[in-house]
Write a protein that holds these residues in place. Structure first.
Motif, PDB file in Angstrom:
ATOM      1  N   THR A 124      63.127  31.313  21.126  1.00 25.09           N
ATOM      2  CA  THR A 124      63.889  30.434  20.244  1.00 25.09           C
ATOM      3  C   THR A 124      65.303  30.113  20.694  1.00 25.09           C
ATOM      4  O   THR A 124      65.898  29.166  20.167  1.00 25.09           O
ATOM      5  CB  THR A 124      64.002  31.059  18.831  1.00 25.09           C
ATOM      6  OG1 THR A 124      64.707  32.310  18.922  1.00 25.09           O
ATOM      7  CG2 THR A 124      62.629  31.286  18.217  1.00 25.09           C
ATOM      8  N   ASP A 125      65.886  30.841  21.597  1.00 24.74           N
ATOM      9  CA  ASP A 125      67.324  30.759  21.844  1.00 24.74           C
ATOM     10  C   ASP A 125      67.703  29.558  22.697  1.00 24.74           C
ATOM     11  O   ASP A 125      67.505  29.533  23.911  1.00 24.74           O
ATOM     12  CB  ASP A 125      67.819  32.043  22.509  1.00 24.74           C
ATOM     13  CG  ASP A 125      69.329  32.038  22.693  1.00 24.74           C
ATOM     14  OD1 ASP A 125      70.014  31.484  21.813  1.00 24.74           O
ATOM     15  OD2 ASP A 125      69.809  32.580  23.699  1.00 24.74           O
TER      16      ASP A 125
ATOM     17  N   ASP B 227      76.065  35.039  20.315  1.00 22.80           N
ATOM     18  CA  ASP B 227      74.611  35.015  20.495  1.00 22.80           C
ATOM     19  C   ASP B 227      74.066  36.443  20.429  1.00 22.80           C
ATOM     20  O   ASP B 227      74.317  37.253  21.322  1.00 22.80           O
ATOM     21  CB  ASP B 227      74.261  34.375  21.842  1.00 22.80           C
ATOM     22  CG  ASP B 227      72.780  34.059  21.965  1.00 22.80           C
ATOM     23  OD1 ASP B 227      71.965  34.665  21.229  1.00 22.80           O
ATOM     24  OD2 ASP B 227      72.420  33.212  22.807  1.00 22.80           O
TER      25      ASP B 227
ATOM     26  N   VAL C  14      73.557  25.386  21.019  1.00 23.84           N
ATOM     27  CA  VAL C  14      72.443  25.509  20.069  1.00 23.84           C
ATOM     28  C   VAL C  14      72.078  24.168  19.462  1.00 23.84           C
ATOM     29  O   VAL C  14      70.967  23.989  18.961  1.00 23.84           O
ATOM     30  CB  VAL C  14      72.772  26.515  18.941  1.00 23.84           C
ATOM     31  CG1 VAL C  14      72.969  27.901  19.501  1.00 23.84           C
ATOM     32  CG2 VAL C  14      73.987  26.072  18.136  1.00 23.84           C
TER      33      VAL C  14
ATOM     34  N   ALA D 140      63.673  36.899  21.212  1.00 22.40           N
ATOM     35  CA  ALA D 140      64.304  35.637  20.832  1.00 22.40           C
ATOM     36  C   ALA D 140      64.745  34.825  22.037  1.00 22.40           C
ATOM     37  O   ALA D 140      64.713  33.588  22.007  1.00 22.40           O
ATOM     38  CB  ALA D 140      65.495  35.913  19.920  1.00 22.40           C
ATOM     39  N   MET D 141      65.148  35.493  23.109  1.00 21.87           N
ATOM     40  CA  MET D 141      65.583  34.750  24.294  1.00 21.87           C
ATOM     41  C   MET D 141      64.492  33.838  24.815  1.00 21.87           C
ATOM     42  O   MET D 141      64.746  32.708  25.225  1.00 21.87           O
ATOM     43  CB  MET D 141      66.012  35.721  25.396  1.00 21.87           C
ATOM     44  CG  MET D 141      67.321  36.427  25.128  1.00 21.87           C
ATOM     45  SD  MET D 141      67.812  37.382  26.549  1.00 21.87           S
ATOM     46  CE  MET D 141      68.286  36.083  27.698  1.00 21.87           C
TER      47      MET D 141
ATOM     48  N   SER E  34      70.845  37.166  20.362  1.00 22.75           N
ATOM     49  CA  SER E  34      69.432  37.147  20.757  1.00 22.75           C
ATOM     50  C   SER E  34      69.065  38.384  21.547  1.00 22.75           C
ATOM     51  O   SER E  34      69.782  38.794  22.461  1.00 22.75           O
ATOM     52  CB  SER E  34      69.138  35.900  21.599  1.00 22.75           C
ATOM     53  OG  SER E  34      69.347  34.734  20.850  1.00 22.75           O
TER      54      SER E  34
ATOM     55  N   THR F  83      70.067  30.134  25.691  1.00 29.39           N
ATOM     56  CA  THR F  83      69.302  30.508  26.883  1.00 29.39           C
ATOM     57  C   THR F  83      68.666  29.281  27.509  1.00 29.39           C
ATOM     58  O   THR F  83      68.702  29.098  28.737  1.00 29.39           O
ATOM     59  CB  THR F  83      68.222  31.538  26.523  1.00 29.39           C
ATOM     60  OG1 THR F  83      68.847  32.749  26.092  1.00 29.39           O
ATOM     61  CG2 THR F  83      67.322  31.835  27.709  1.00 29.39           C
TER      62      THR F  83
ATOM     63  N   SER G 279      70.349  39.502  28.086  1.00 27.81           N
ATOM     64  CA  SER G 279      71.123  39.747  26.872  1.00 27.81           C
ATOM     65  C   SER G 279      71.455  41.229  26.783  1.00 27.81           C
ATOM     66  O   SER G 279      70.600  42.085  27.033  1.00 27.81           O
ATOM     67  CB  SER G 279      70.330  39.331  25.629  1.00 27.81           C
ATOM     68  OG  SER G 279      70.961  39.805  24.442  1.00 27.81           O
TER      69      SER G 279
END
Length: 294
Positions: free
Chosen positions: A267-268, A257, A292, A263-264, A259, A271, A226
């Motif tokens: 939760t992402d 995105d 998502v 977060a990657m 992230s 990804t 990211s």
């Protein structure tokens, strides 16, 4: 008489070291509630040693946590995501320091790679699969490369997916550049948490890891990064050079995105969709912002 007292020296040293450690801690430290959950209950749906890989997904997936992470907290979202898609999923703890619970990935990284080697052997023996796939976050996306390159892992691994991996080290937004200005800071960092010192850009560990090329034959590599990563900087240092490498910038898949590093891994789902594409490229589907809800 000493020009400065030890106590004053430590006072001046503590602030940059604290900043360095806090930045490194951001690698994968989840919320306190997640730690409480992992302490209260074992992983659910993964680390099932009776699981047998399906014809659709013939290789078990081994998840490799990052610095300060552990085998549960780092994977509370991704592990169920993969299990729901009919993968046999396993995760390990590595890099433990004596007397430090929950927070792992702090020991010498070459020794952590040895722990990974033993764990992969255990998973292959239990599942009967000839090879595994590895998915790692941050240090967990970089450390397996030592296993592949020096410990015979290339013959036992088909794919390595690195989520925000520090493949060429990190400047931690330039914080590590402060170390030469504080005598003894580097030695203290190496003594207290060698797994962090190994990740500093230009470390002897990384020099040896990347000497002669980033990849080894026979393994497929995917790196997912990211541009908002605030820990492994600059973010393009995460990318690998070599054959059979797919370097993915997640904002090229979804410009919305936002992230960052943590977060990657935690939760992402954009990804995560790219992770599944890397594990099963024959059935890959386009990754978009709509992933998502996939």
């Amino acid at each position: 008489m000493l020009p400065w007292k030890p106590r004053r020296a430590w006072k001046h040293l503590a602030r940059p070291l604290a900043a360095l450690l806090l930045a490194a801690a951001a690698t994968v430290v989840p919320a306190t509630a997640a730690h409480a959950q992992s302490a209260a209950a074992p992983s659910s749906g993964w680390n099932d040693y009776s699981c047998k890989p399906s014809a659709a997904h013939p290789r078990p997936v081994v998840l490799v946590h990052g610095t300060f992470g552990n085998s549960v907290d780092n994977w509370l979202a991704l592990a169920p995501y993969l299990v729901h898609r009919d993968y046999c999923v396993f995760s390990l703890d590595y890099g433990q320091l004596p007397g430090v619970p929950l927070f792992n990935g702090l020991g010498h990284i070459d020794k952590s790679a040895e722990q990974l080697a033993g764990f992969v052997d255990k998973v292959l023996a239990a599942t009967g699969a000839p090879k595994a796939d590895l998915v790692g976050h941050s240090q967990g996306g970089m450390m397996p490369r030592w296993y592949l390159k020096f410990l015979g892992g290339a013959s036992k691994v088909n794919t390595l997916v690195g989520i925000a991996p520090d493949n060429h080290g990190t400047t931690l937004l330039g914080l590590t550049a402060l170390l030469p200005y504080f005598p003894g800071a580097g030695d203290l960092l190496n003594l207290a948490t060698p797994g962090l010192a190994d990740q500093v850009a230009g470390s002897p560990f990384l020099a040896k890891l990347n000497e002669g090329g980033d990849t080894v034959p026979g393994v497929h590599y995917t790196v997912i990064a990211s541009k908002y990563d605030e820990v492994v900087t600059p973010y393009r240092s995460q990318f690998l050079n070599g054959p059979d490498v797919d370097n993915v910038l997640i904002q090229d898949k979804c410009a919305l995105d936002l992230s960052e590093h943590v977060a990657m891994g935690l939760t992402d789902r954009i990804t995560y969709h790219e992770v599944v594409n890397a594990l099963d490229p024959a059935h890959a589907t386009p990754t978009t912002c709509l992933s998502v809800i996939g």
